[in-house]
Scaffold this motif. Structure first.
Motif, PDB file in Angstrom:
ATOM      1  N   ALA A 192       0.809  -1.280   0.096  1.00 60.67           N
ATOM      2  CA  ALA A 192       0.009  -0.097   0.078  1.00 60.67           C
ATOM      3  C   ALA A 192       0.900   1.160  -0.150  1.00 60.67           C
ATOM      4  O   ALA A 192       0.644   2.275  -0.526  1.00 60.67           O
ATOM      5  N   LEU A 193       1.921   1.200   0.634  1.00 52.91           N
ATOM      6  CA  LEU A 193       3.039   2.460   0.747  1.00 52.91           C
ATOM      7  C   LEU A 193       3.313   2.840  -0.705  1.00 52.91           C
ATOM      8  O   LEU A 193       3.504   4.014  -0.821  1.00 52.91           O
ATOM      9  N   PHE A 194       3.627   1.847  -1.491  1.00 56.20           N
ATOM     10  CA  PHE A 194       4.235   2.328  -2.774  1.00 56.20           C
ATOM     11  C   PHE A 194       3.044   2.388  -3.814  1.00 56.20           C
ATOM     12  O   PHE A 194       3.587   2.619  -5.085  1.00 56.20           O
ATOM     13  N   ARG A 195       1.936   1.833  -3.594  1.00 57.41           N
ATOM     14  CA  ARG A 195       0.739   1.950  -4.863  1.00 57.41           C
ATOM     15  C   ARG A 195       0.610   3.238  -5.470  1.00 57.41           C
ATOM     16  O   ARG A 195       0.322   3.406  -6.518  1.00 57.41           O
ATOM     17  N   PRO A 196       0.515   4.398  -4.563  1.00 55.67           N
ATOM     18  CA  PRO A 196       0.105   5.557  -5.017  1.00 55.67           C
ATOM     19  C   PRO A 196       1.447   6.097  -6.150  1.00 55.67           C
ATOM     20  O   PRO A 196       0.973   6.657  -7.173  1.00 55.67           O
ATOM     21  N   LEU A 197       2.683   5.680  -5.848  1.00 52.23           N
ATOM     22  CA  LEU A 197       3.746   6.029  -6.527  1.00 52.23           C
ATOM     23  C   LEU A 197       3.758   5.253  -7.841  1.00 52.23           C
ATOM     24  O   LEU A 197       3.981   5.886  -9.004  1.00 52.23           O
ATOM     25  N   HIS A 198       3.429   3.960  -7.760  1.00 50.09           N
ATOM     26  CA  HIS A 198       3.187   3.190  -8.905  1.00 50.09           C
ATOM     27  C   HIS A 198       2.157   3.657 -10.140  1.00 50.09           C
ATOM     28  O   HIS A 198       2.155   3.729 -11.213  1.00 50.09           O
ATOM     29  N   GLU A 199       0.963   3.867  -9.323  1.00 51.65           N
ATOM     30  CA  GLU A 199      -0.299   4.519 -10.052  1.00 51.65           C
ATOM     31  C   GLU A 199       0.150   5.614 -10.926  1.00 51.65           C
ATOM     32  O   GLU A 199      -0.093   5.973 -12.032  1.00 51.65           O
ATOM     33  N   LEU A 200       1.206   6.599 -10.100  1.00 55.71           N
ATOM     34  CA  LEU A 200       1.326   7.875 -10.796  1.00 55.71           C
ATOM     35  C   LEU A 200       2.354   7.411 -11.907  1.00 55.71           C
ATOM     36  O   LEU A 200       2.536   8.152 -13.003  1.00 55.71           O
ATOM     37  N   GLU A 201       3.426   6.661 -11.793  1.00 57.28           N
ATOM     38  CA  GLU A 201       4.174   6.088 -12.905  1.00 57.28           C
ATOM     39  C   GLU A 201       3.539   5.716 -13.929  1.00 57.28           C
ATOM     40  O   GLU A 201       4.075   5.944 -15.106  1.00 57.28           O
ATOM     41  N   ASN A 202       2.372   5.056 -13.873  1.00 53.07           N
ATOM     42  CA  ASN A 202       1.676   4.657 -14.826  1.00 53.07           C
ATOM     43  C   ASN A 202       1.014   5.673 -15.708  1.00 53.07           C
ATOM     44  O   ASN A 202       0.228   5.451 -16.827  1.00 53.07           O
TER      45      ASN A 202
ATOM     46  N   VAL B 232       9.213  12.742 -13.226  1.00 51.91           N
ATOM     47  CA  VAL B 232       9.579  12.554 -11.716  1.00 51.91           C
ATOM     48  C   VAL B 232       8.392  12.592 -10.918  1.00 51.91           C
ATOM     49  O   VAL B 232       7.464  13.277 -11.016  1.00 51.91           O
ATOM     50  N   ILE B 233       8.506  12.240  -9.601  1.00 52.40           N
ATOM     51  CA  ILE B 233       7.411  12.225  -8.481  1.00 52.40           C
ATOM     52  C   ILE B 233       8.112  12.909  -7.324  1.00 52.40           C
ATOM     53  O   ILE B 233       9.458  12.387  -6.732  1.00 52.40           O
ATOM     54  N   VAL B 234       7.684  13.880  -6.686  1.00 51.18           N
ATOM     55  CA  VAL B 234       8.240  14.532  -5.569  1.00 51.18           C
ATOM     56  C   VAL B 234       7.202  14.566  -4.542  1.00 51.18           C
ATOM     57  O   VAL B 234       5.867  14.738  -4.666  1.00 51.18           O
ATOM     58  N   ALA B 235       7.596  14.689  -3.003  1.00 49.76           N
ATOM     59  CA  ALA B 235       6.718  14.781  -2.151  1.00 49.76           C
ATOM     60  C   ALA B 235       6.286  16.319  -1.948  1.00 49.76           C
ATOM     61  O   ALA B 235       7.185  17.191  -2.155  1.00 49.76           O
ATOM     62  N   ASP B 236       4.984  16.636  -1.656  1.00 53.72           N
ATOM     63  CA  ASP B 236       4.483  17.893  -1.669  1.00 53.72           C
ATOM     64  C   ASP B 236       5.175  18.985  -1.087  1.00 53.72           C
ATOM     65  O   ASP B 236       5.555  20.121  -1.175  1.00 53.72           O
ATOM     66  N   GLU B 237       5.656  18.267   0.225  1.00 51.47           N
ATOM     67  CA  GLU B 237       6.505  19.274   1.196  1.00 51.47           C
ATOM     68  C   GLU B 237       7.919  19.622   0.713  1.00 51.47           C
ATOM     69  O   GLU B 237       8.476  20.367   1.380  1.00 51.47           O
ATOM     70  N   ASN B 238       8.402  18.851  -0.235  1.00 51.59           N
ATOM     71  CA  ASN B 238       9.907  19.072  -0.728  1.00 51.59           C
ATOM     72  C   ASN B 238       9.965  20.254  -1.741  1.00 51.59           C
ATOM     73  O   ASN B 238      10.029  20.252  -2.861  1.00 51.59           O
ATOM     74  N   VAL B 239       9.738  21.322  -1.061  1.00 53.16           N
ATOM     75  CA  VAL B 239       9.742  22.534  -1.945  1.00 53.16           C
ATOM     76  C   VAL B 239      10.730  22.811  -2.623  1.00 53.16           C
ATOM     77  O   VAL B 239      10.818  23.213  -3.787  1.00 53.16           O
ATOM     78  N   GLY B 240      11.985  22.510  -2.203  1.00 51.31           N
ATOM     79  CA  GLY B 240      13.290  22.992  -2.754  1.00 51.31           C
ATOM     80  C   GLY B 240      13.259  22.169  -3.980  1.00 51.31           C
ATOM     81  O   GLY B 240      13.746  22.467  -5.227  1.00 51.31           O
ATOM     82  N   ALA B 241      13.212  20.869  -4.055  1.00 50.87           N
ATOM     83  CA  ALA B 241      13.348  19.738  -5.154  1.00 50.87           C
ATOM     84  C   ALA B 241      12.120  20.272  -6.023  1.00 50.87           C
ATOM     85  O   ALA B 241      12.521  20.374  -7.467  1.00 50.87           O
ATOM     86  N   ARG B 242      10.793  20.605  -5.899  1.00 49.30           N
ATOM     87  CA  ARG B 242       9.825  21.091  -6.500  1.00 49.30           C
ATOM     88  C   ARG B 242      10.317  22.375  -7.471  1.00 49.30           C
ATOM     89  O   ARG B 242      10.190  22.363  -8.821  1.00 49.30           O
ATOM     90  N   ARG B 243      11.001  23.497  -6.769  1.00 46.92           N
ATOM     91  CA  ARG B 243      11.447  24.444  -7.380  1.00 46.92           C
ATOM     92  C   ARG B 243      12.431  23.958  -8.540  1.00 46.92           C
ATOM     93  O   ARG B 243      12.391  24.535  -9.712  1.00 46.92           O
ATOM     94  N   LEU B 244      13.283  23.213  -8.095  1.00 46.17           N
ATOM     95  CA  LEU B 244      14.369  22.655  -9.230  1.00 46.17           C
ATOM     96  C   LEU B 244      13.724  22.388 -10.192  1.00 46.17           C
ATOM     97  O   LEU B 244      14.120  22.669 -11.390  1.00 46.17           O
TER      98      LEU B 244
END
Length: 132
Positions: free
Chosen positions: A32-42, A86-98
């Motif tokens: 379950a932990l990885f399901r949303p990541l895999h769904e987004l990759e799809n 790429v998939i980023v965590a919503d709170e990782n503002v620095g990575a998202r800006r990059l």
């Protein structure tokens, strides 16, 4: 894999891979932990996926992330991909800006399934960019 080393050991690195043209099945036994990541990759079919991009904190702000992403673009083109993802965590503002500075835009998001994991992340955000 791309590794940045100025002679004293690795200071930054990137791993990634191509996502094929067809979605991969997500079985009932998929964690379950990885399901949303895999769904987004799809949802990022036929793209070159930036799986991990990391720099030691003391090397941030020197443009290494941007340079590594440029190398990733070349790897993707050489592999025949026209899209990056790429998939980023919503709170990782620095990575998202990059990623946004490098031309990535939000395609979708999915809620983070914490499943006992202590994290600030509420959503995973799928970002994509065209290489054409």
């Amino acid at each position: 894999m791309v590794v940045v080393d100025f002679g004293n050991g690795a200071v930054a690195g990137l791993t990634g891979y191509g996502i094929g043209p067809e979605p991969e099945e997500i079985g009932d036994d998929f964690p379950a932990l990885f399901r949303p990541l895999h769904e987004l990759e799809n949802k990022a079919l036929d793209s070159w996926y930036v799986n991990v991009l990391a720099c030691y904190p003391e090397t941030r702000g020197q443009g290494l992330g941007s340079k590594i992403l440029e190398v990733a673009d070349e790897i993707a083109r050489d592999a025949g991909h026209n899209t990056m993802s790429v998939i980023v965590a919503d709170e990782n503002v620095g990575a998202r800006r990059l990623y946004e500075r490098k031309g990535y835009t939000k395609l979708d998001k999915a809620p983070c399934v914490k499943d006992g994991w202590a994290t600030e992340t509420e959503n995973w955000v799928l970002l994509v960019k065209s290489l054409s």
